[in-house]
Design a protein around this motif. Structure first.
Motif, mmCIF file in Angstrom:
data_model
loop_
_atom_site.group_PDB
_atom_site.id
_atom_site.type_symbol
_atom_site.label_atom_id
_atom_site.label_comp_id
_atom_site.label_asym_id
_atom_site.label_seq_id
_atom_site.Cartn_x
_atom_site.Cartn_y
_atom_site.Cartn_z
ATOM 1 N N TYR A 125 0.821 -1.205 0.000
ATOM 2 C CA TYR A 125 0.000 0.000 0.000
ATOM 3 C C TYR A 125 0.861 1.263 0.000
ATOM 4 C CZ TYR A 125 -3.682 3.286 1.350
ATOM 5 O OH TYR A 125 -4.552 4.340 1.385
ATOM 6 N N ILE A 126 1.944 1.258 0.747
ATOM 7 C CA ILE A 126 2.782 2.462 0.826
ATOM 8 C C ILE A 126 3.977 2.413 -0.120
ATOM 9 C CG2 ILE A 126 2.084 2.995 3.183
ATOM 10 C CD1 ILE A 126 4.830 1.888 4.084
ATOM 11 N N ASP A 127 4.151 1.308 -0.827
ATOM 12 C CA ASP A 127 5.263 1.181 -1.760
ATOM 13 C C ASP A 127 5.199 2.274 -2.827
ATOM 14 O OD1 ASP A 127 7.577 -0.139 -2.726
ATOM 15 O OD2 ASP A 127 6.370 -1.030 -4.335
ATOM 16 N N GLY A 128 6.264 2.965 -2.990
ATOM 17 C CA GLY A 128 6.319 4.017 -3.995
ATOM 18 C C GLY A 128 5.799 5.361 -3.526
ATOM 19 N N PHE A 129 5.235 5.395 -2.322
ATOM 20 C CA PHE A 129 4.725 6.658 -1.779
ATOM 21 C C PHE A 129 5.903 7.448 -1.230
ATOM 22 C CE2 PHE A 129 2.738 9.212 1.656
ATOM 23 C CZ PHE A 129 1.834 9.908 0.878
#
Length: 123
Positions: free
Chosen positions: A27-31
Motif C-alpha cells: 500500500y505504501i510502496d512508492g509513496f
C-alpha cells in the motif's frame, strides 16, 4: 491512481499476520514523503489457500475495511481476496470457458495440481 497487488499462497491461518504486513507494505510502496495521501494506489492482495486453511467454504472470499454495525465501506483502497484451491476441486474444468467464474475455476484447478504434472490450461 493505479492498482498494485500481489499473489500469496497460504496453507494455514497463522500466515495471515505476515500477509497483512506485506499487504500494508504494498500500500505504501512508492509513496514519497511530501506527496498528498490522495496519490496512494489501491492495494489488492490475492491469497491462494490450500486444504489446511478453513476461513470459508466459498471458492472466493473478499474482504475490505467496513464499519462493523452498518457494513458501510470506509474506503475501497485496500482489499484482500482468498481463493480456495480445495473449493475449486469440486468443479469440473471446461475446455472452452466463457464465464469469468469458470475461467477462475479452471485457473485455480490449474494452479492446484501437483507441481510435477503437465500444466496446460485453456483459462
Amino acid at each position: 491512481m493505479g492498482v498494485i497487488g500481489g499473489i500469496f499462497f497460504l496453507s494455514e491461518k497463522k500466515k495471515i499476520p505476515p500477509n497483512f504486513f506485506y499487504w500494508s507494505k504494498m500500500y505504501i510502496d512508492g509513496f514519497k514523503e511530501g506527496e498528498p495521501y490522495t496519490s496512494l494506489d489501491k492495494s489488492i492482495t490475492i491469497n491462494l489457500i490450500s486444504q489446511g486453511f478453513n476461513q470459508s467454504s466459498e471458492m472466493h472470499s473478499a474482504y475490505s475495511l467496513l464499519e462493523q454495525k452498518t457494513y458501510k465501506p470506509l474506503t475501497d483502497l485496500m482489499e484482500i481476496h482468498f481463493l480456495s484451491l480445495s473449493a475449486a476441486r469440486k468443479f469440473e474444468i471446461q475446455k472452452d470457458p466463457i464465464e469469468k467464474r469458470q475461467k477462475l475455476i479452471n485457473w485455480l484447478r490449474f494452479t492446484g495440481i501437483h507441481p510435477f504434472e503437465n500444466r496446460r490450461c485453456r483459462c
